[in-house]
Design an enzyme around this catalytic site. Structure first.
Site, PDB file in Angstrom:
ATOM      1  N   LEU A 127       0.852  -1.188   0.000  1.00 50.71           N
ATOM      2  CA  LEU A 127       0.000   0.000   0.000  1.00 50.71           C
ATOM      3  C   LEU A 127       0.884   1.232   0.000  1.00 50.71           C
ATOM      4  O   LEU A 127       1.807   1.337   0.809  1.00 50.71           O
ATOM      5  CB  LEU A 127      -0.936  -0.007   1.211  1.00 50.71           C
ATOM      6  N   LYS A 183       8.334  16.623   9.930  1.00 51.83           N
ATOM      7  CA  LYS A 183       9.251  15.640   9.359  1.00 51.83           C
ATOM      8  C   LYS A 183      10.268  15.166  10.399  1.00 51.83           C
ATOM      9  O   LYS A 183      10.631  13.988  10.441  1.00 51.83           O
ATOM     10  CB  LYS A 183       9.971  16.235   8.143  1.00 51.83           C
ATOM     11  N   TYR A 190       7.149  23.150   7.981  1.00 47.93           N
ATOM     12  CA  TYR A 190       7.304  21.822   7.371  1.00 47.93           C
ATOM     13  C   TYR A 190       8.313  20.931   8.085  1.00 47.93           C
ATOM     14  O   TYR A 190       8.100  19.722   8.230  1.00 47.93           O
ATOM     15  CB  TYR A 190       7.735  22.020   5.915  1.00 47.93           C
ATOM     16  N   GLY A 212      -0.152   8.810  -1.127  1.00 47.11           N
ATOM     17  CA  GLY A 212       0.427   9.889  -1.923  1.00 47.11           C
ATOM     18  C   GLY A 212       0.942   9.392  -3.253  1.00 47.11           C
ATOM     19  O   GLY A 212       1.994   9.813  -3.739  1.00 47.11           O
ATOM     20  N   ILE A 223      12.651  17.518  -5.203  1.00 46.18           N
ATOM     21  CA  ILE A 223      12.184  16.600  -6.244  1.00 46.18           C
ATOM     22  C   ILE A 223      11.436  17.399  -7.307  1.00 46.18           C
ATOM     23  O   ILE A 223      10.516  18.162  -6.988  1.00 46.18           O
ATOM     24  CB  ILE A 223      11.240  15.521  -5.668  1.00 46.18           C
TER      25      ILE A 223
END
Length: 344
Positions: free
Chosen positions: A38, A200, A196, A41, A231
């Site tokens: 699974l 993380k 952010y 995103g 990315i």
């Protein structure tokens, strides 16, 4: 960062890589052919590429995202990449991972589709970066970032680990795999990523905690954390719309990788059996120094002692894990701990 930085580190990486290849070779630690995976995103960027590459290696893949149209497109794409198209199966589930209590029903649906069999691998990739200065932005932005980037993965981990490690769950030699996707800013928070980087970093801390907890369960479950950098993806384009200029200046020389490259290197790290997986030279350097990039009370004393501390962990970690394993042997399955504490 300056090109001279990469030249200096490249020499160290080359030497370390030669040694590492000799010491840590040993086959594929996460074979996926015939397994059910699974991926959250999974409709763009790294997640979509990872799903496609896993399908190309023979996996049955369940993709999760919010947009049904893009989920249907993703399933069609990964089907076309299947190693064994006659036997592999693919499915999608629409879900918003930022919403509370989403994971239990999602796992139940995935297991039902998998003919009642538990999933083999769960990879949490869903995330979102909206850069800004932390206290200039409304606090609601940080809460939103925490909901999707931390709780989205933490709730999934809570749901799947309760299934994989239940008292009646089978104990088999081949491990299950839970994979988090963090970011290099978990190693070194850069200005502009205030909303952010905390979630993380929290994911990294959660993974460290879970690795210890899993030692006391009889089931074989491995936890991994992937730490990408920049990315080239639609998410990166959206990120740049709010990114402060100072952040862009600091990142000016940083490499930006393709989703295909990041997914491929992440999967390679998983197959190598790595716990912390970086996908580029910068990420590797930040990982080695993470403990790391925070300001020092004394630049000389703290830096020197930071290096000595890395050596100390060689002795401290085996001692800690030895105590955990001894406790597990003496006390059995964790489900009985509360009863013992209550004298039952």
């Amino acid at each position: 960062m300056s090109p001279y930085f990469y030249i200096a580190v490249a020499v160290a990486v080359a030497l370390i890589s030669v040694v590492a290849m000799g010491l840590f070779g040993g086959g594929n630690h996460m074979p996926v052919d015939g397994k059910t995976i699974l991926v959250t995103g999974a409709t763009e960027g790294m997640g979509r590429c990872a799903a496609r590459q896993l399908a190309a290696k023979g996996a049955n893949v369940i993709v999760v995202s919010r947009n049904v149209t893009r989920l249907e497109e993703t399933v069609a794409e990964i089907k076309s990449a299947a190693k064994n198209p006659q036997t592999q199966r693919f499915h999608y589930i629409s879900a918003d991972v930022s919403k509370p209590d989403y994971a239990r029903s999602l796992i139940a649906e995935a297991v039902a589709w998998n003919n009642g069999k538990s999933l083999d691998i769960v990879w949490c990739i869903a995330g979102k970066s909206t850069p800004d200065f932390w206290f200039e932005a409304p606090l609601s932005l940080s809460r939103e970032q925490m909901d999707i980037n931390y709780w989205g993965s933490a709730e999934m981990a809570h749901a799947i680990l309760r299934e994989w490690c239940a008292p009646d769950a089978p104990v088999v030699p081949e491990p299950k795999h839970l994979i988090f996707t963090a970011s290099v800013v978990a190693f070194f928070p850069v200005i502009g990523y205030g909303p952010y980087s905390p979630p993380k970093a929290a994911l990294r801390a959660l993974a460290d905690s879970l690795v210890q907890e899993l030692e006391i369960y009889p089931q074989n479950v491995k936890v991994h954390v992937v730490f990408p950098g920049g990315i080239k993806s639609p998410g990166f384009d959206r990120e740049n719309q709010t990114k402060p200029e100072i952040t862009k200046i600091i990142e000016a020389d940083d490499p930006v990788q393709t989703p295909e490259e990041v997914a491929s290197k992440a999967i390679q790290g998983l197959e190598n059996g790595n716990y912390f997986i970086t996908v580029g030279l910068l990420g590797s350097f930040l990982k080695w120094g993470a403990m790391g990039g925070s300001p020092r009370n004394s630049w000389i004393v703290d830096s020197v002692l930071g290096g000595i501390t890395q050596l100390a962990w060689m002795f401290a970690l085996p001692d800690i894990y030895g105590k955990i394993r001894k406790f597990a042997k003496q006390n059995g399955h964790p489900s009985s701990y509360r009863n013992k504490a209550n004298g039952v």
